[in-house]
Structure formats: structure tokens, C-alpha cells
Design a protein around this motif. Structure first.
Motif: not given
Length: 175
Positions: A114-131, A134-136
Motif C-alpha cells: 500500500x505504501x508503494x502504491x501511494x508513493x507511486x501515485x504521488x510521484x505521478x502527480x495524483x492527489x490522494x484522499x484525506x484518509x 493521513x495514513x501515508x
């Protein structure tokens, strides 16, 4: 046309025999006797019928008239004497988990999908949900704490020192 024959010419049916007073009284007594035997037997409340239980627990049958045997304290002093119930801590489930060593916990966090997926999404410029954000943040903070405990320095610090040295040389006018 021929007229139908009269029915009155036939033999009259036998009249219903009228009951005598004695017959009526005996029937009434029988009905009363049958009514009397309806419902529970006399004394059934005081001596309830024992029902056979199939569970085989061997527990004694309780009298349905008797309530709880738990003693109840009466009066204001008794109310003050009762201890207040303590609320269970919310993190009781976490305490039951076996504690991991810092090395094991860091390795587990670094291999988290999950951490890897969220970091990849951040690198691609996507915005994450608040939840998810916060977990990240919480996970990355925990990784920083574990790395400090283990004495592991980030490579970012080394690059920052080299950049400072390069800036110092440029300001001095060196090569």
C-alpha cells in the motif's frame, strides 16, 4: 296439465322429541364438569410440573416466581461504596500483538504494498484522499522514527552537505 301431487298427503315426519327438565339438567351438569377440568391443575403455581430437559446439563429447575439472588445494596452509602466501572482502553487490541523489533518493523514497512502504491501515485502527480494521505504521513513518520532509533542516516543528508560545499566554493570564487 297435471298438477303435482301434494306433499301433505305423505306421512308427516316424526316431531323432535322434547327433552324433559331432568335431561336438560343432567346435560348442564356434564357441561359444567367438563368446563371445570380445563386449565391448570390446582396448586400448579406452587408446585410447577417438572419438564424434562434434553440438554442434560443437570441444572436444577428454577422456580419461576423467584428472581435474582444477587444482593442489592440499599441507601446512599451503598451507592457511594460501589466502585466506578473503568472504561477499557481503545488500544487493547494493539497491546495483544507481539512487539516487533525496530529492524523487523522497518523491513515490514518498507515492503508494504500500500505504501508503494501511494508513493507511486504521488510521484505521478495524483492527489490522494484525506484518509490515504493521513495514513501515508503516519507511516512515513514511523519510518523516520525507526531509522533514527537504528542510527540509519538518509542519503538526502549527504547530498545536502555536498550541495552546501558546492555553493561555498562558488561564493568564494573557486573552480
Amino acid at each position: 296439465m297435471k298438477q303435482p301431487a301434494r306433499e301433505s298427503q305423505k306421512k308427516p315426519a316424526a316431531k323432535a322429541k322434547r327433552k324433559t327438565r331432568d335431561e336438560i339438567n343432567t346435560e348442564a351438569r356434564d357441561r359444567k364438569r367438563d368446563k371445570k377440568h380445563r386449565g391448570h391443575a390446582s396448586g400448579s403455581r406452587a408446585n410447577p410440573v417438572a419438564t424434562s430437559k434434553k440438554s442434560g446439563e443437570g441444572a436444577k429447575d428454577k422456580d419461576p416466581r423467584i428472581g435474582s439472588k444477587k444482593p442489592i445494596a440499599l441507601g446512599a452509602a451503598a451507592a457511594a461504596a460501589q466502585p466506578a466501572k473503568k472504561a477499557k482502553p481503545v488500544k487493547a487490541a494493539e497491546e495483544k500483538k507481539p512487539r516487533l523489533s525496530p529492524e523487523e518493523e522497518l523491513a515490514k514497512l518498507e515492503n508494504d504494498e500500500r505504501l508503494d502504491l501511494l508513493l507511486d501515485r504521488l510521484e505521478n502527480g495524483e492527489t490522494l484522499k484525506a484518509e490515504d494521505q493521513a495514513w501515508l504521513d503516519q507511516t512515513l513518520d514511523r519510518i523516520d522514527v525507526l531509522m533514527e532509533q537504528l542510527g540509519i542516516a538518509l542519503d538526502d543528508d549527504v547530498e545536502d552537505e555536498e550541495a552546501e560545499e558546492d555553493m561555498y566554493r562558488l561564493l568564494k570564487g573557486g573552480k
